[in-house]
Scaffold this motif. Structure first.
Motif, PDB file in Angstrom:
ATOM      1  N   ALA A 168       4.729   5.027  11.350  1.00 49.02           N
ATOM      2  CA  ALA A 168       3.761   4.032  11.820  1.00 49.02           C
ATOM      3  C   ALA A 168       3.798   2.748  11.000  1.00 49.02           C
ATOM      4  CB  ALA A 168       2.353   4.622  11.807  1.00 49.02           C
ATOM      5  N   LEU A 169       4.296   2.849   9.748  1.00 44.77           N
ATOM      6  CA  LEU A 169       4.383   1.674   8.880  1.00 44.77           C
ATOM      7  C   LEU A 169       5.710   0.939   9.015  1.00 44.77           C
ATOM      8  CD1 LEU A 169       2.775   3.236   5.675  1.00 44.77           C
ATOM      9  CD2 LEU A 169       1.676   1.725   7.352  1.00 44.77           C
ATOM     10  N   GLY A 170       6.674   1.541   9.738  1.00 47.30           N
ATOM     11  CA  GLY A 170       7.937   0.854   9.974  1.00 47.30           C
ATOM     12  C   GLY A 170       9.155   1.472   9.340  1.00 47.30           C
ATOM     13  N   ILE A 171       9.067   2.733   8.899  1.00 53.17           N
ATOM     14  CA  ILE A 171      10.212   3.422   8.299  1.00 53.17           C
ATOM     15  C   ILE A 171      11.070   4.052   9.397  1.00 53.17           C
ATOM     16  CG2 ILE A 171      10.918   5.335   6.806  1.00 53.17           C
ATOM     17  CD1 ILE A 171       9.899   2.906   5.284  1.00 53.17           C
ATOM     18  N   ASP A 172      12.395   4.017   9.189  1.00 52.19           N
ATOM     19  CA  ASP A 172      13.343   4.525  10.181  1.00 52.19           C
ATOM     20  C   ASP A 172      14.017   5.826   9.779  1.00 52.19           C
ATOM     21  OD1 ASP A 172      13.214   2.035  11.838  1.00 52.19           O
ATOM     22  OD2 ASP A 172      14.094   1.168  10.025  1.00 52.19           O
ATOM     23  N   MET A 173      14.179   6.080   8.472  1.00 51.55           N
ATOM     24  CA  MET A 173      14.972   7.211   7.998  1.00 51.55           C
ATOM     25  C   MET A 173      14.219   7.964   6.902  1.00 51.55           C
ATOM     26  SD  MET A 173      18.518   5.023   7.644  1.00 51.55           S
ATOM     27  CE  MET A 173      19.596   6.411   7.235  1.00 51.55           C
ATOM     28  N   PHE A 174      14.321   9.304   6.958  1.00 48.96           N
ATOM     29  CA  PHE A 174      13.640  10.174   5.999  1.00 48.96           C
ATOM     30  C   PHE A 174      14.563  11.312   5.579  1.00 48.96           C
ATOM     31  CE2 PHE A 174      10.498   8.418   8.882  1.00 48.96           C
ATOM     32  CZ  PHE A 174       9.446   8.030   8.054  1.00 48.96           C
ATOM     33  N   ASP A 175      14.304  11.858   4.391  1.00 45.64           N
ATOM     34  CA  ASP A 175      14.930  13.115   3.972  1.00 45.64           C
ATOM     35  C   ASP A 175      13.969  13.830   3.053  1.00 45.64           C
ATOM     36  OD1 ASP A 175      16.184  13.315   0.879  1.00 45.64           O
ATOM     37  OD2 ASP A 175      15.604  11.310   1.533  1.00 45.64           O
ATOM     38  N   CYS A 176      14.090  15.148   2.981  1.00 43.46           N
ATOM     39  CA  CYS A 176      13.258  15.930   2.071  1.00 43.46           C
ATOM     40  C   CYS A 176      13.762  17.370   2.056  1.00 43.46           C
ATOM     41  CB  CYS A 176      11.794  15.910   2.529  1.00 43.46           C
ATOM     42  SG  CYS A 176      10.634  16.606   1.329  1.00 43.46           S
ATOM     43  N   GLY A 233      29.680   8.445  14.200  1.00 47.40           N
ATOM     44  CA  GLY A 233      28.747   8.689  15.289  1.00 47.40           C
ATOM     45  C   GLY A 233      27.474   7.867  15.200  1.00 47.40           C
ATOM     46  N   LYS A 234      26.639   8.045  16.215  1.00 47.78           N
ATOM     47  CA  LYS A 234      25.396   7.287  16.341  1.00 47.78           C
ATOM     48  C   LYS A 234      24.203   8.100  15.836  1.00 47.78           C
ATOM     49  CE  LYS A 234      27.105   4.714  20.355  1.00 47.78           C
ATOM     50  NZ  LYS A 234      26.870   4.364  21.784  1.00 47.78           N
ATOM     51  N   ILE A 235      23.181   7.388  15.371  1.00 48.96           N
ATOM     52  CA  ILE A 235      21.959   8.000  14.855  1.00 48.96           C
ATOM     53  C   ILE A 235      20.776   7.315  15.519  1.00 48.96           C
ATOM     54  CG2 ILE A 235      20.597   8.526  12.798  1.00 48.96           C
ATOM     55  CD1 ILE A 235      23.324   7.812  11.233  1.00 48.96           C
ATOM     56  N   GLU A 236      19.994   8.078  16.268  1.00 52.21           N
ATOM     57  CA  GLU A 236      18.804   7.517  16.898  1.00 52.21           C
ATOM     58  C   GLU A 236      17.636   7.588  15.927  1.00 52.21           C
ATOM     59  OE1 GLU A 236      18.401   9.862  20.450  1.00 52.21           O
ATOM     60  OE2 GLU A 236      19.658   8.477  21.618  1.00 52.21           O
ATOM     61  N   THR A 237      16.978   6.458  15.707  1.00 56.72           N
ATOM     62  CA  THR A 237      15.859   6.414  14.764  1.00 56.72           C
ATOM     63  C   THR A 237      14.539   6.271  15.507  1.00 56.72           C
ATOM     64  OG1 THR A 237      15.962   3.999  14.512  1.00 56.72           O
ATOM     65  CG2 THR A 237      17.358   5.332  13.050  1.00 56.72           C
ATOM     66  N   PRO A 238      13.445   6.764  14.897  1.00 56.28           N
ATOM     67  CA  PRO A 238      13.355   7.340  13.554  1.00 56.28           C
ATOM     68  C   PRO A 238      14.081   8.685  13.475  1.00 56.28           C
ATOM     69  CG  PRO A 238      11.249   7.542  14.688  1.00 56.28           C
ATOM     70  CD  PRO A 238      12.117   6.687  15.551  1.00 56.28           C
ATOM     71  N   ILE A 239      14.607   8.964  12.269  1.00 49.90           N
ATOM     72  CA  ILE A 239      15.407  10.164  12.086  1.00 49.90           C
ATOM     73  C   ILE A 239      15.039  10.872  10.786  1.00 49.90           C
ATOM     74  CG2 ILE A 239      17.296   8.998  10.857  1.00 49.90           C
ATOM     75  CD1 ILE A 239      17.622  11.837  13.491  1.00 49.90           C
ATOM     76  N   PHE A 240      15.115  12.205  10.829  1.00 52.49           N
ATOM     77  CA  PHE A 240      15.010  13.006   9.611  1.00 52.49           C
ATOM     78  C   PHE A 240      16.392  13.553   9.293  1.00 52.49           C
ATOM     79  CE2 PHE A 240      14.595  16.988   7.314  1.00 52.49           C
ATOM     80  CZ  PHE A 240      13.799  16.593   6.246  1.00 52.49           C
ATOM     81  N   MET A 241      16.756  13.500   8.017  1.00 54.79           N
ATOM     82  CA  MET A 241      18.086  13.920   7.580  1.00 54.79           C
ATOM     83  C   MET A 241      17.983  15.199   6.748  1.00 54.79           C
ATOM     84  SD  MET A 241      19.568  10.147   6.521  1.00 54.79           S
ATOM     85  CE  MET A 241      18.181   9.709   5.462  1.00 54.79           C
ATOM     86  N   PRO A 242      18.467  16.340   7.246  1.00 53.47           N
ATOM     87  CA  PRO A 242      18.470  17.563   6.437  1.00 53.47           C
ATOM     88  C   PRO A 242      19.262  17.365   5.146  1.00 53.47           C
ATOM     89  CG  PRO A 242      18.918  18.078   8.733  1.00 53.47           C
ATOM     90  CD  PRO A 242      18.964  16.584   8.611  1.00 53.47           C
ATOM     91  N   VAL A 243      18.754  17.961   4.071  1.00 53.59           N
ATOM     92  CA  VAL A 243      19.370  17.783   2.758  1.00 53.59           C
ATOM     93  C   VAL A 243      20.389  18.886   2.499  1.00 53.59           C
ATOM     94  CG1 VAL A 243      18.944  17.683   0.270  1.00 53.59           C
ATOM     95  CG2 VAL A 243      17.308  16.641   1.870  1.00 53.59           C
ATOM     96  N   GLY A 244      21.639  18.472   2.304  1.00 59.10           N
ATOM     97  CA  GLY A 244      22.710  19.403   1.962  1.00 59.10           C
ATOM     98  C   GLY A 244      23.176  19.139   0.547  1.00 59.10           C
ATOM     99  N   THR A 245      22.390  19.532  -0.417  1.00 61.02           N
ATOM    100  CA  THR A 245      22.586  19.162  -1.818  1.00 61.02           C
ATOM    101  C   THR A 245      24.021  19.360  -2.288  1.00 61.02           C
ATOM    102  OG1 THR A 245      20.285  19.699  -2.303  1.00 61.02           O
ATOM    103  CG2 THR A 245      21.792  19.594  -4.174  1.00 61.02           C
ATOM    104  N   ALA A 246      24.536  20.567  -2.159  1.00 60.55           N
ATOM    105  CA  ALA A 246      25.851  20.911  -2.701  1.00 60.55           C
ATOM    106  C   ALA A 246      26.891  21.031  -1.590  1.00 60.55           C
ATOM    107  CB  ALA A 246      25.768  22.206  -3.499  1.00 60.55           C
ATOM    108  N   GLY A 247      26.759  20.182  -0.563  1.00 62.00           N
ATOM    109  CA  GLY A 247      27.699  20.246   0.551  1.00 62.00           C
ATOM    110  C   GLY A 247      27.295  21.231   1.617  1.00 62.00           C
TER     111      GLY A 247
END
Length: 376
Positions: free
Chosen positions: A264-272, A24-38
Motif C-alpha cells: 500500500a506504501l508503494g513497495i514492489d518486491m519482498f523476501d523473507c 524471464g518476467k516478474i509480475e509485481t508486487p512479488i514475494f521472492m522465496p529465500v534459497g539461502t544456500a542454493g
C-alpha cells in the motif's frame, strides 16, 4: 533489466508492474522465496515452478561463497545451472549475514574481515570483490555491499554507517560498470538505502541512492526489531523520494500484514525466511488466519489446509494429517508446510496485484489485514 509500471491504486500507493530479465518476467508486487544456500529449504525446484508458482528466488552471497564455493558454482555454469532453476534469481550482498556475525567480524572503510561460521577461516568482503562474487554466482539482480545497522542504533553511528554504505556503493557501481557478466546474460545492480529509523537520515540516503539512477532500488536495515509503525513510516518516507519508474525492493519483510501494508506504501518486491522457517515449526499462514498446527484442536480436523487458495498441497492434505506429520517430526510435514506457506505468500501478492488492477486494492487490503492477523 526493464520495468514497466502498469497500474496504480487510486486510494493508496500500491502499484502493479512488470520486470523483465534475461531469465524471464516478474509480475509485481512479488514475494521472492529465500534459497539461502542454493535451495529453498525442503522444496524441489519443480514445486517452486508448478505448486508455488514462484517467479524469482533468492540466493545468499555469504553462504554460497563459503559453501559450495565459487569454483564449484563457476564450473557448473552459474547458480541457475547448479541448482536447476531457470527463472530469475536475486542475490543479496552478504552484508546482513556479516552484520549478524557479531564478534566474528571487523568493519573498516576497506570492507569487512570475518570468520566463517563453518570452520572459523578468515575472509574479507569488499565492495569490489562482492561484485565479483555475485558476478560468479550469476544472479540476474545483485545487491550493493552495505552495512546493516542494528536496532536500536545510536544516531551518530547510524549516520556514519550510512555515509560509509554510500561510499561503498560508489565503489560497487564503479567496479560493476567496468566488469562484464560471466555467463553471457545481463545482470542488474540495486543500491540499498540505510539510515536506521531516523527520518532525516533515511531521506538523505534515499536521495543519494535515487541520484545513482540504477535500474532498481532497495531499502535495507528494516525488519531488524523496530516497531512495525517505524518500518511503515520509513518505507512511506523513502517511497516518496524514490523514482516511480523503477522497482522498489524492501529487504527481509515480512509477515503477511507487513507485506500488505508495504504494498500500500508503494513497495514492489519482498523476501523473507518467515514462511519456510515458521512452516518447519508448525505455523501455517492461511487466507483466514494463522494456524498453529501442533494444537490439539486440529487433531481430527480433516478439512483441507486452506480450501480457498487452490493448489494441490493446500487443498489435498488435511490439517489432521499435517498435524500428525509435524508432531511425529516427519520430514514430509516440513515439506508440505513449506510448500503451503510459500504458496500462500505468492497467492497473497497475486491477489493484491489483481485488486490493484481493478482499482479496489485499498478496501481489499483492509479486509485481508484483519484476516491474516487472526489466530485460528
Amino acid at each position: 533489466m526493464k520495468f514497466e509500471l502498469q497500474h496504480t491504486d487510486p486510494k493508496s500507493g500500491a502499484r502493479a508492474g512488470l520486470i523483465e530479465t534475461d531469465h524471464g518476467k516478474i509480475e509485481t508486487p512479488i514475494f521472492m522465496p529465500v534459497g539461502t544456500a542454493g535451495t529453498v529449504k525442503a522444496v524441489h525446484q519443480r514445486e517452486l515452478h508448478y505448486d508455488i508458482t514462484a517467479q524469482i528466488i533468492l540466493g545468499n552471497t555469504y553462504h554460497l561463497y563459503l559453501r559450495p564455493g565459487l569454483d564449484v558454482i563457476n564450473q557448473a555454469g552459474g547458480l541457475h545451472k547448479f541448482n536447476g532453476w531457470d527463472k530469475p534469481i536475486l542475490t543479496d550482498s552478504g552484508g546482513y549475514q556479516v552484520y549478524s556475525l557479531g564478534d566474528n567480524r571487523k568493519i573498516t572503510e576497506e570492507g569487512v574481515t570475518f570468520k566463517s561460521h563453518i570452520d572459523g577461516s578468515k575472509h574479507v568482503f569488499t565492495p569490489e570483490n562482492v561484485m565479483d562474487i555475485q558476478r560468479t554466482i550469476g544472479a540476474d539482480i545483485i545487491m550493493a555491499f552495505d552495512e546493516c545497522t542494528p536496532y536500536p542504533c545510536d544516531k551518530k553511528y547510524a549516520e556514519s554507517s550510512m555515509h560509509m554504505t554510500h561510499r561503498w556503493l560508489d565503489r560497487c557501481t564503479e567496479h560493476f560498470d567496468r566488469t562484464e557478466p560471466v555467463y553471457g546474460y545481463s545482470q542488474t545492480l540495486f543500491p540499498i538505502i540505510q539510515g536506521s529509523t531516523y527520518p532525516d537520515l533515511r531521506m538523505k540516503s534515499a536521495e543519494y541512492i535515487a541520484s545513482k539512477d540504477r535500474e532498481g532500488n532497495a531499502i535495507g536495515g528494516l525488519s531488524v526489531g523496530e516497531p512495525h509503525e517505524d518500518m511503515y513510516a520509513m518505507t512511506d518516507l523513502v517511497c516518496g523520494i524514490l523514482p516511480k519508474d523503477k522497482p522498489r525492493y524492501l529487504m527481509g519483510v515480512g509477515t503477511p500484514e507487513n507485506i500488505l501494508e508495504c504494498i500500500a506504501l508503494g513497495i514492489d518486491m519482498f523476501d523473507c525466511v518467515m514462511p519456510t522457517r515458521n512452516a518447519r515449526n508448525g505455523m501455517l499462514f492461511t487466507s483466514e488466519g494463522i494456524i498453529n498446527i501442533k494444537n490439539e484442536k486440529w487433531k481430527s480436523d480433516f478439512s483441507p489446509i486452506d480450501p480457498n487458495m487452490g493448489g494441490y498441497v493446500s487443498t489435498f492434505y488435511s490439517r489432521a494429517y499435517l498435524r500428525h506429520l509435524i508432531i511425529s517430526k516427519e520430514i514430509l510435514g516440513a515439506q508440505i508446510s513449506s510448500i503451503h506457506n510459500l504458496s500462500f505468500y505468492l497467492w497473497l501478492v497475486k491477489q493484491a496485484r489483481l485488486e490493484i488492477q481493478k482499482g479496489t486494492f485499498a478496501e481489499w487490503k483492509n479486509t485481508m489485514v484483519k484476516k491474516v492477523t487472526t489466530r485460528l
